[in-house]
Design an enzyme around this catalytic site. Structure first.
Site, PDB file in Angstrom:
ATOM      1  CE  LYS A  52      -3.943  -2.271   2.295  1.00 25.48           C
ATOM      2  NZ  LYS A  52      -4.936  -2.186   3.399  1.00 25.48           N
ATOM      3  CD  GLU A  87      -8.902  -9.705  -3.449  1.00 25.35           C
ATOM      4  OE1 GLU A  87      -9.783  -9.477  -2.600  1.00 25.35           O
ATOM      5  OE2 GLU A  87      -7.737 -10.006  -3.132  1.00 25.35           O
ATOM      6  CG  HIS A 142      -5.423  -6.517  -0.143  1.00 19.60           C
ATOM      7  ND1 HIS A 142      -6.654  -6.577   0.479  1.00 19.60           N
ATOM      8  CD2 HIS A 142      -5.462  -7.452  -1.145  1.00 19.60           C
ATOM      9  CE1 HIS A 142      -7.411  -7.491  -0.135  1.00 19.60           C
ATOM     10  NE2 HIS A 142      -6.702  -8.038  -1.117  1.00 19.60           N
ATOM     11  CE1 TYR A 149      -9.510  -2.955   0.699  1.00 22.47           C
ATOM     12  CE2 TYR A 149      -8.543  -1.190  -0.588  1.00 22.47           C
ATOM     13  CZ  TYR A 149      -8.395  -2.283   0.250  1.00 22.47           C
ATOM     14  OH  TYR A 149      -7.149  -2.709   0.636  1.00 22.47           O
ATOM     15  CG  ASN A 183      -3.636  -2.214   6.942  1.00 23.62           C
ATOM     16  OD1 ASN A 183      -3.523  -1.915   5.746  1.00 23.62           O
ATOM     17  ND2 ASN A 183      -4.658  -2.906   7.408  1.00 23.62           N
TER      18      ASN A 183
HETATM   19  P1  GDP Z   1      -7.835  -6.817   5.789  1.00 28.35           P
HETATM   20  O1  GDP Z   1      -8.429  -7.969   5.014  1.00 28.35           O
HETATM   21  O2  GDP Z   1      -7.017  -7.258   6.963  1.00 28.35           O
HETATM   22  O3  GDP Z   1      -7.078  -5.838   4.903  1.00 28.35           O
HETATM   23  O4  GDP Z   1      -9.037  -6.009   6.473  1.00 28.35           O
HETATM   24  P2  GDP Z   1     -10.493  -5.592   5.974  1.00 28.35           P
HETATM   25  O5  GDP Z   1     -10.912  -6.342   4.747  1.00 28.35           O
HETATM   26  O6  GDP Z   1     -11.364  -5.664   7.181  1.00 28.35           O
HETATM   27  O7  GDP Z   1     -10.355  -4.031   5.627  1.00 28.35           O
HETATM   28  C1  GDP Z   1      -9.806  -3.597   4.398  1.00 28.35           C
HETATM   29  C2  GDP Z   1      -8.915  -2.405   4.682  1.00 28.35           C
HETATM   30  O8  GDP Z   1      -9.721  -1.321   5.166  1.00 28.35           O
HETATM   31  C3  GDP Z   1      -7.875  -2.603   5.775  1.00 28.35           C
HETATM   32  O9  GDP Z   1      -6.732  -3.283   5.348  1.00 28.35           O
HETATM   33  C4  GDP Z   1      -7.582  -1.188   6.187  1.00 28.35           C
HETATM   34  O10 GDP Z   1      -6.726  -0.525   5.245  1.00 28.35           O
HETATM   35  C5  GDP Z   1      -8.975  -0.558   6.103  1.00 28.35           C
HETATM   36  N1  GDP Z   1      -9.677  -0.624   7.400  1.00 28.35           N
HETATM   37  C6  GDP Z   1     -10.220  -1.710   8.013  1.00 28.35           C
HETATM   38  N2  GDP Z   1     -10.795  -1.402   9.174  1.00 28.35           N
HETATM   39  C7  GDP Z   1     -10.648  -0.053   9.320  1.00 28.35           C
HETATM   40  C8  GDP Z   1     -11.055   0.886  10.323  1.00 28.35           C
HETATM   41  O11 GDP Z   1     -11.676   0.522  11.336  1.00 28.35           O
HETATM   42  N3  GDP Z   1     -10.722   2.187  10.114  1.00 28.35           N
HETATM   43  C9  GDP Z   1     -10.032   2.611   9.012  1.00 28.35           C
HETATM   44  N4  GDP Z   1      -9.752   3.922   8.865  1.00 28.35           N
HETATM   45  N5  GDP Z   1      -9.646   1.763   8.034  1.00 28.35           N
HETATM   46  C10 GDP Z   1      -9.936   0.443   8.187  1.00 28.35           C
END
Ligand code: GDP
Length: 186
Positions: free
Chosen positions: A57, A174, A163, A97, A160
């Site tokens: 990222k 994807e 992905h 997303y 973070n």
């Molecule tokens: P992943 O599969 O671990 O990447 O997590 P998710 O699919 O739940 O979320 C996708 C992405 O959205 C994450 O990698 C973060 O970049 C972002 N994200 C997830 N949860 C949060 C949150 O609570 N707050 C914010 N600002 N971003 C989030």
């Protein structure tokens, strides 16, 4: 909740949100395929090679961490069989997303993912999907295990660093969203 990747036309099985994903639902040990060898008394265990999709990222590319992240990927036994540095468009980020479009962080997430270059990757290896989720660590770096990419490099729950697909089915979708078949060489 089911979403759809824009321009993909296929059902998109969304990632669940928040914590590190537990063992993937629906996995029945298909990754381990037992096959009998020529000898009737011998059994051979064949680990199925799998592909997953990865994004390094903008927070990580900005800090020149592509090499350090790739080192962790390769040290885990995953092979980088496709890789390109791109600037994600607004519509690509919104589509990718899309499953999170009702979440309060959606606009901010799309802005972040389009804020700088990303490196999209296809990773290949035994149990690649699950293995990469382990190498990445939990979504929230504060909850990620020591030694994981997110623990070492992530700036926040949003920025973070990486992905990774959450299932083989989503990995396929994807990968097809960002790569042509000829861009993947194993
Ligand atoms: P992943 O599969 O671990 O990447 O997590 P998710 O699919 O739940 O979320 C996708 C992405 O959205 C994450 O990698 C973060 O970049 C972002 N994200 C997830 N949860 C949060 C949150 O609570 N707050 C914010 N600002 N971003 C989030």
């Amino acid at each position: 909740m089911a979403g759809r990747l824009a321009g993909c036309g296929k059902a998109y099985l969304p990632a669940t949100c928040g914590e590190e994903k537990p063992a993937l639902k629906g996995r029945t040990g298909a990754a381990i395929d037992r096959a009998k060898s020529n000898s009737p008394n011998k059994q051979e265990v064949i680990m199925a090679s799998e592909r997953t999709f990865s994004i390094i990222k903008p927070d990580a590319t900005k800090r020149n961490l592509t090499g350090a992240i790739n080192q962790k990927i390769e040290a885990a036994g995953l092979r980088i069989v496709g890789q390109k540095r791109i600037k994600m468009s607004q519509s690509q980020a919104e589509g990718f997303y899309g499953v999170h479009k009702e979440r309060p962080f959606f606009k901010s997430l799309v802005a972040f993912m389009t804020s700088g270059p990303v490196v999209v990757q296809v990773l290949q290896g035994d149990n690649a999907v699950l293995k990469y989720r382990e190498v990445m660590g939990a979504t929230d770096p504060a909850k990620a295990n020591v030694g994981t990419i997110r623990k070492e490099f992530a700036e926040s729950i949003e920025a973070n660093s990486v992905h990774g697909s959450d299932s083989p089915e989503n990995a396929k979708i994807e990968i097809e969203f960002f790569f042509k078949p000829e861009e993947i060489v194993d």
